[in-house]
Enzyme design. Structure first.
Site, PDB file in Angstrom:
ATOM      1  N   GLY A   1       2.628   2.314  10.727  1.00  0.00           N
ATOM      2  CA  GLY A   1       3.564   3.581  10.714  1.00  0.00           C
ATOM      3  C   GLY A   1       4.172   4.028  11.875  1.00  0.00           C
ATOM      4  O   GLY A   1       4.760   4.982  12.099  1.00  0.00           O
TER       5      GLY A   1
ATOM      6  N   GLU B   1      -5.236  -4.983  10.556  1.00  0.00           N
ATOM      7  CA  GLU B   1      -3.923  -3.761  10.659  1.00  0.00           C
ATOM      8  C   GLU B   1      -4.268  -3.279  12.230  1.00  0.00           C
ATOM      9  O   GLU B   1      -5.297  -2.308  12.099  1.00  0.00           O
ATOM     10  CB  GLU B   1      -3.990  -2.784   9.560  1.00  0.00           C
ATOM     11  CG  GLU B   1      -3.803  -3.563   8.443  1.00  0.00           C
ATOM     12  CD  GLU B   1      -3.308  -2.653   7.402  1.00  0.00           C
ATOM     13  OE1 GLU B   1      -2.307  -2.644   6.854  1.00  0.00           O
ATOM     14  OE2 GLU B   1      -3.844  -1.420   7.063  1.00  0.00           O
TER      15      GLU B   1
ATOM     16  N   SER C   1       3.763  -1.799  10.383  1.00  0.00           N
ATOM     17  CA  SER C   1       5.079  -1.855  10.823  1.00  0.00           C
ATOM     18  C   SER C   1       5.771  -3.226  10.445  1.00  0.00           C
ATOM     19  O   SER C   1       6.551  -3.573  11.205  1.00  0.00           O
ATOM     20  CB  SER C   1       5.421  -1.344  12.268  1.00  0.00           C
ATOM     21  OG  SER C   1       4.916  -0.095  12.352  1.00  0.00           O
TER      22      SER C   1
ATOM     23  N   ASN D   1       0.947  -1.223  -0.054  1.00  0.00           N
ATOM     24  CA  ASN D   1       0.037   0.017  -0.039  1.00  0.00           C
ATOM     25  C   ASN D   1       0.970   1.134   0.002  1.00  0.00           C
ATOM     26  O   ASN D   1       1.494   1.682   1.171  1.00  0.00           O
ATOM     27  CB  ASN D   1      -0.880   0.084   1.161  1.00  0.00           C
ATOM     28  CG  ASN D   1      -1.773   1.086   1.487  1.00  0.00           C
ATOM     29  OD1 ASN D   1      -1.695   2.110   0.391  1.00  0.00           O
ATOM     30  ND2 ASN D   1      -2.427   1.245   2.555  1.00  0.00           N
TER      31      ASN D   1
ATOM     32  N   HIS E   1      -9.514   0.730   5.076  1.00  0.00           N
ATOM     33  CA  HIS E   1      -8.284   0.955   5.912  1.00  0.00           C
ATOM     34  C   HIS E   1      -8.597   2.009   6.996  1.00  0.00           C
ATOM     35  O   HIS E   1      -9.261   3.069   6.743  1.00  0.00           O
ATOM     36  CB  HIS E   1      -7.413   1.770   4.841  1.00  0.00           C
ATOM     37  CG  HIS E   1      -5.884   1.793   5.471  1.00  0.00           C
ATOM     38  ND1 HIS E   1      -5.602   2.705   6.181  1.00  0.00           N
ATOM     39  CD2 HIS E   1      -4.786   1.209   5.124  1.00  0.00           C
ATOM     40  CE1 HIS E   1      -4.285   2.282   6.570  1.00  0.00           C
ATOM     41  NE2 HIS E   1      -3.736   1.229   5.886  1.00  0.00           N
TER      42      HIS E   1
ATOM     43  N   LYS F   1       0.123   4.122  -0.300  1.00  0.00           N
ATOM     44  CA  LYS F   1      -0.649   5.565   0.344  1.00  0.00           C
ATOM     45  C   LYS F   1      -0.603   6.680  -0.541  1.00  0.00           C
ATOM     46  O   LYS F   1      -0.342   6.561  -1.875  1.00  0.00           O
ATOM     47  CB  LYS F   1      -0.091   5.465   1.919  1.00  0.00           C
ATOM     48  CG  LYS F   1      -0.329   4.091   2.516  1.00  0.00           C
ATOM     49  CD  LYS F   1      -0.251   4.410   4.023  1.00  0.00           C
ATOM     50  CE  LYS F   1      -0.337   3.153   4.722  1.00  0.00           C
ATOM     51  NZ  LYS F   1      -0.412   3.329   6.308  1.00  0.00           N
TER      52      LYS F   1
ATOM     53  N   GLU G   1      -7.086   4.504   8.061  1.00  0.00           N
ATOM     54  CA  GLU G   1      -7.062   6.002   7.597  1.00  0.00           C
ATOM     55  C   GLU G   1      -8.223   6.634   7.114  1.00  0.00           C
ATOM     56  O   GLU G   1      -8.562   7.473   7.128  1.00  0.00           O
ATOM     57  CB  GLU G   1      -5.613   6.361   6.831  1.00  0.00           C
ATOM     58  CG  GLU G   1      -4.289   6.064   7.577  1.00  0.00           C
ATOM     59  CD  GLU G   1      -3.114   5.570   6.852  1.00  0.00           C
ATOM     60  OE1 GLU G   1      -3.083   5.066   5.420  1.00  0.00           O
ATOM     61  OE2 GLU G   1      -2.350   4.809   7.557  1.00  0.00           O
TER      62      GLU G   1
HETATM   63  P1  13P Z   1       2.968   0.805   7.581  1.00  0.00           P
HETATM   64  O1  13P Z   1       3.791  -0.771   7.003  1.00  0.00           O
HETATM   65  O2  13P Z   1       3.926   1.701   7.233  1.00  0.00           O
HETATM   66  O3  13P Z   1       2.925   0.574   9.091  1.00  0.00           O
HETATM   67  O4  13P Z   1       1.571   0.642   6.884  1.00  0.00           O
HETATM   68  C1  13P Z   1       0.699  -0.378   7.268  1.00  0.00           C
HETATM   69  C2  13P Z   1      -0.507  -0.040   6.507  1.00  0.00           C
HETATM   70  O5  13P Z   1      -1.179   0.737   6.724  1.00  0.00           O
HETATM   71  C3  13P Z   1      -0.622  -0.892   5.252  1.00  0.00           C
HETATM   72  O6  13P Z   1      -1.890  -0.951   4.619  1.00  0.00           O
END
Ligand code: 13P
Length: 257
Positions: free
Chosen positions: A176, A170, A216, A9, A98, A11, A100
């Site tokens: 992150g 997740e 992560s 992803n 997601h 983003k 976010e």
């Molecule tokens: P990170 O791997 O940067 O923690 O993000 C995970 C994520 O949100 C994948 O959709």
């Protein structure tokens, strides 16, 4: 059959030229992995979907995903992108729900359920994300939160439609932050998710559902996380923006039986 999947992803990262350079590098790294059995999915930002799909179209078991899509087919929804549009530029998967999107864009279960239906109607396979916040985990609500996210959004699907869903667990506190779930934590909740699915759709469907871990996940912890019985791969954010790190993560699942 339950599939092993590593999804990237990206983003809201990379300019177009940076994205093209990254995909070329990923292609070259992937060509060096022999006998890869896992499926690799790349989710770039919308404007790059077609170019990324074109670059990957001849590589076996590599697919493209959108990071989102809207629930409506077409019309006056300024700024939105439909599932049909996403499919028409060469994507086969779409990330829905997601954290976010839930957090910054206030996407709730009713909308997410509509998005899932729109995706399936247009032959896009959903990667549906679930996960608890730190506060929810610390107050012992992790299982309940994940159960609600699954029940409210997926459980109106027929068994046949549900079988097309990939679930990504997740934990919000791990995204992150550099603080991944331990393999024990991941296994416990993945196994619980499989139980929830089994209660509704039976053991065959539940055994065949791919459940990915995200948050992560890096080349350092991938082997341990992917070693868990109910972890079928990963949804990778930060580490997927580096071709070498991303392919190292892929190797950890490829080597698994
Ligand atoms: P990170 O791997 O940067 O923690 O993000 C995970 C994520 O949100 C994948 O959709």
């Amino acid at each position: 059959m339950r599939r092993k999947i590593i999804a990237a992803n990206w983003k809201m990262n990379k300019t177009f030229s940076e994205a093209m350079a990254l995909i070329e590098e990923i292609k070259s790294q992937l060509s060096q992995i022999k006998n890869r059995k896992s499926i690799v999915i790349i989710a770039p930002p919308y404007p790059y979907l077609k170019s990324v799909a074109d670059k990957l179209k001849d590589i076996e078991n590599v697919f493209v995903a959108a990071q989102n899509c809207y629930s409506q087919e077409q019309g006056a929804y300024t700024g939105e992108v439909s599932a049909d549009m996403v499919k028409s530029v060469g994507a086969d998967y779409v990330i829905i729900g997601h954290s976010e999107r839930r957090n910054y864009f206030k996407e709730e279960s009713s909308l997410l359920a509509e998005k899932i239906k729109a995706a399936l109607k247009n032959n896009l396979l959903p990667i549906y994300c679930v996960g608890e916040t730190l506060q929810q985990r610390e107050s012992g609500k992790c299982g309940d939160v994940v159960r609600k996210q699954i029940e409210e959004v997926l459980f109106s699907l027929s068994k046949n439609d549900f079988s097309k869903i990939i679930i990504a667990y997740e934990p919000v506190w791990a995204i992150g932050t550099g603080l991944n779930a331990t393999s024990e934590q991941a296994q416990a909740i993945h196994s619980y998710i499989r139980t929830i699915v089994k209660e509704k759709y039976g053991s065959e469907t539940s055994e065949n559902t791919s459940i990915l871990y995200g948050g992560s996940c890096t080349e350092k912890n991938a082997a341990e996380l992917f070693g868990c019985k109910d972890v079928d791969g990963g949804l990778i954010g930060g580490a997927s923006l580096n071709a070498k790190s991303f392919t190292e993560i892929i190797k950890h699942i490829s080597e698994k039986k």
